[in-house]
Design an enzyme around this catalytic site. Sequence first.
Site, PDB file in Angstrom:
ATOM      1  N   ASP A  13       0.755  -1.249  -0.279  1.00 28.35           N
ATOM      2  CA  ASP A  13      -0.125   0.005  -0.012  1.00 28.35           C
ATOM      3  C   ASP A  13       0.671   1.244  -0.164  1.00 28.35           C
ATOM      4  O   ASP A  13       0.472   2.216   0.609  1.00 28.35           O
ATOM      5  CB  ASP A  13      -0.938   0.061   1.204  1.00 28.35           C
ATOM      6  CG  ASP A  13      -1.957  -1.232   1.407  1.00 28.35           C
ATOM      7  OD1 ASP A  13      -2.262  -1.766   0.376  1.00 28.35           O
ATOM      8  OD2 ASP A  13      -1.708  -1.532   2.554  1.00 28.35           O
ATOM      9  N   LYS A  16       1.768   2.108  -5.027  1.00 30.68           N
ATOM     10  CA  LYS A  16       2.596   1.597  -6.101  1.00 30.68           C
ATOM     11  C   LYS A  16       1.909   2.042  -7.586  1.00 30.68           C
ATOM     12  O   LYS A  16       2.550   2.208  -8.459  1.00 30.68           O
ATOM     13  CB  LYS A  16       2.826   0.200  -6.340  1.00 30.68           C
ATOM     14  CG  LYS A  16       4.027  -0.029  -5.253  1.00 30.68           C
ATOM     15  CD  LYS A  16       4.440  -1.714  -5.084  1.00 30.68           C
ATOM     16  CE  LYS A  16       3.243  -2.529  -4.339  1.00 30.68           C
ATOM     17  NZ  LYS A  16       3.316  -2.393  -3.026  1.00 30.68           N
ATOM     18  N   GLY A  40      -3.969  -4.594  -4.584  1.00 31.09           N
ATOM     19  CA  GLY A  40      -4.961  -3.411  -4.754  1.00 31.09           C
ATOM     20  C   GLY A  40      -4.300  -2.242  -5.132  1.00 31.09           C
ATOM     21  O   GLY A  40      -3.584  -1.710  -4.412  1.00 31.09           O
ATOM     22  N   HIS A  41      -4.516  -1.876  -6.478  1.00 31.22           N
ATOM     23  CA  HIS A  41      -3.972  -0.739  -6.963  1.00 31.22           C
ATOM     24  C   HIS A  41      -4.926   0.311  -7.345  1.00 31.22           C
ATOM     25  O   HIS A  41      -5.943  -0.193  -8.296  1.00 31.22           O
ATOM     26  CB  HIS A  41      -3.210  -0.959  -8.302  1.00 31.22           C
ATOM     27  CG  HIS A  41      -1.747  -1.571  -7.755  1.00 31.22           C
ATOM     28  ND1 HIS A  41      -0.783  -2.209  -8.782  1.00 31.22           N
ATOM     29  CD2 HIS A  41      -1.078  -1.832  -6.821  1.00 31.22           C
ATOM     30  CE1 HIS A  41       0.154  -2.559  -8.444  1.00 31.22           C
ATOM     31  NE2 HIS A  41       0.085  -2.396  -7.053  1.00 31.22           N
ATOM     32  N   GLN A 224       2.269  -6.097  -3.183  1.00 32.98           N
ATOM     33  CA  GLN A 224       2.487  -6.140  -1.550  1.00 32.98           C
ATOM     34  C   GLN A 224       3.845  -5.307  -1.280  1.00 32.98           C
ATOM     35  O   GLN A 224       4.452  -4.181  -2.198  1.00 32.98           O
ATOM     36  CB  GLN A 224       2.753  -7.261  -1.124  1.00 32.98           C
ATOM     37  CG  GLN A 224       1.234  -8.075  -1.179  1.00 32.98           C
ATOM     38  CD  GLN A 224       1.120  -9.091  -2.287  1.00 32.98           C
ATOM     39  OE1 GLN A 224       2.033  -9.501  -2.852  1.00 32.98           O
ATOM     40  NE2 GLN A 224      -0.249  -8.678  -2.977  1.00 32.98           N
TER      41      GLN A 224
HETATM   42  P1  IMP Z   1      -2.525 -12.890   2.069  1.00 28.70           P
HETATM   43  O1  IMP Z   1      -1.581 -12.584   0.956  1.00 28.70           O
HETATM   44  O2  IMP Z   1      -4.048 -12.631   1.626  1.00 28.70           O
HETATM   45  O3  IMP Z   1      -2.157 -14.195   2.349  1.00 28.70           O
HETATM   46  O4  IMP Z   1      -2.489 -12.093   3.301  1.00 28.70           O
HETATM   47  C1  IMP Z   1      -1.175 -12.075   3.897  1.00 28.70           C
HETATM   48  C2  IMP Z   1      -0.689 -10.972   4.650  1.00 28.70           C
HETATM   49  O5  IMP Z   1      -0.402  -9.753   3.577  1.00 28.70           O
HETATM   50  C3  IMP Z   1      -2.023 -10.223   5.292  1.00 28.70           C
HETATM   51  O6  IMP Z   1      -1.668  -9.391   6.497  1.00 28.70           O
HETATM   52  C4  IMP Z   1      -2.383  -9.081   4.252  1.00 28.70           C
HETATM   53  O7  IMP Z   1      -2.995  -7.787   5.016  1.00 28.70           O
HETATM   54  C5  IMP Z   1      -1.320  -8.682   3.723  1.00 28.70           C
HETATM   55  N1  IMP Z   1      -1.319  -8.179   2.404  1.00 28.70           N
HETATM   56  C6  IMP Z   1      -1.570  -9.078   1.077  1.00 28.70           C
HETATM   57  N2  IMP Z   1      -1.370  -8.226   0.090  1.00 28.70           N
HETATM   58  C7  IMP Z   1      -1.412  -7.307   0.252  1.00 28.70           C
HETATM   59  C8  IMP Z   1      -1.311  -5.672  -0.327  1.00 28.70           C
HETATM   60  O8  IMP Z   1      -1.556  -5.736  -1.703  1.00 28.70           O
HETATM   61  N3  IMP Z   1      -1.111  -4.703   0.593  1.00 28.70           N
HETATM   62  C9  IMP Z   1      -1.179  -4.837   1.590  1.00 28.70           C
HETATM   63  N4  IMP Z   1      -1.060  -5.836   2.581  1.00 28.70           N
HETATM   64  C10 IMP Z   1      -1.374  -7.021   1.785  1.00 28.70           C
END
Ligand code: IMP
Length: 431
Positions: A13, A16, A40-41, A224
């Site tokens: 977040d 990007k 999420g972009h 991420q």
């Molecule tokens: P997962 O990727 O859904 O397995 O989540 C694992 C961890 O990564 C959690 O804390 C999510 O909130 C975090 N996370 C996954 N994708 C994103 C992203 O695009 N932005 C911020 N946090 C993310």
Amino acid sequence: MSNVIIVGTQWGDEGKGKIVDWLSQKAHLVVRFQGGHNAGHTLVVNDKVFKLSLLPSGIVREKTLVLIGNGVVIDPFHLQKEINELSDQNIKISSDNLIISDSAFIILPIHKLIDKLREEKKNKNKIGTTGRGIGPSYEDKVGRRGVRVCDLYDKDELYNKLSNLYDFHNIWLIATGEKKQDPDEILEKLWALGQKLKSYVQPSWLLINKFNRPSFNILFEGAQGTFLDIDHGTYPFVTSSNTVASQAGIGAGLGPTCIDFTVGITKAYTTRVGSGPFPTEDTGEDGMALGKKGHEFGTVTGRQRRCGWFDAVLVRQAVSLSSINGIALTKLDVLDGFEEIKICTGYNLDDKIINYLPSSEKQQKKIKPIYEIMKGWKGSVVGLRKINEFPQEARDYISKLEKLIECPIILISTSPERSDTIYINDPFSPN
Ligand code: IMP
């Protein structure tokens, strides 16, 4: 012409989307190389808002080819939905501008179910995943029972692979009192969807190889952030893929010598969504103010993000882990109006000062940030397009960050608008 990687340097977040969008103007090919629709972009282009999760951000530009690489996990149902939504916003998507790797792994409905159930059963120890089946799909990949995009084109093979995968997961589902899942329920739907997506599917490394030539620019779009990396992040509170720059080669299909420049995206303060250590988290007034001014709600889950001051220790570590050449600093405007601004310059661990994030989960929870306090600025940097228009204190803040993180800042974003950006150096032709 060159190949550029973009990675997040914090917990995701970092903003990007806007930077990828800017760089994609110059890219002939934009490649996603890890993660899935957990990302999420948000792109704001001429007052139009585009929300993307799985499709690379370059898709909103005419003439840019985008590719979902083998390192990504694809929920085909979500992909179709995202394609439809963009089509409704008059973005034309066809095999002329979208390529999907035939060796990318698939996220199945059973992965989503397992993700959700595991989180529920963990109660207070939950990771706080996005609930989209990312982790279970990557687990099946390394467990050598995953289903790949290429499997969608042989019905018998698809059924065999689905049955093998479902048999494995049903053992746990039944043992924990859940309903047994049936691969027959998904087979026809998946087959039909595979046919719909067929025109996009290719051995994508071949295509990347064609673009890896002096006449083309390739942009590798990370999702991420560094501290959600499965190896280098705040394990186990991480995502299930590698998010650092080296993953670009693996998740796309080319070697490390092909990369010319790596950009790290860094928010002017720190946020995190989901559980896990966050040394500079501020649960008081300052954290609330950062969250409110920065509209810190997750694009994917809508969850409120945790907020805190800039952590220079973390970002310096991210610079090192991805050999970052330049930083794009985002959301500086959110710091407008603070009387004092704190920067974390080190950690206190058991009365010793350390200047790196320790690997141990226990120590990560225990460390206390050491702050340097800087004077805030009066007035606003919103929409400014020249650094010399910034209040002196804002310029001092930027210089201090560069010194602490040991990396030059090459771009500063002063609002979500595409044009409110100060370009100091161009990664595709750096000076
Ligand atoms: P997962 O990727 O859904 O397995 O989540 C694992 C961890 O990564 C959690 O804390 C999510 O909130 C975090 N996370 C996954 N994708 C994103 C992203 O695009 N932005 C911020 N946090 C993310």
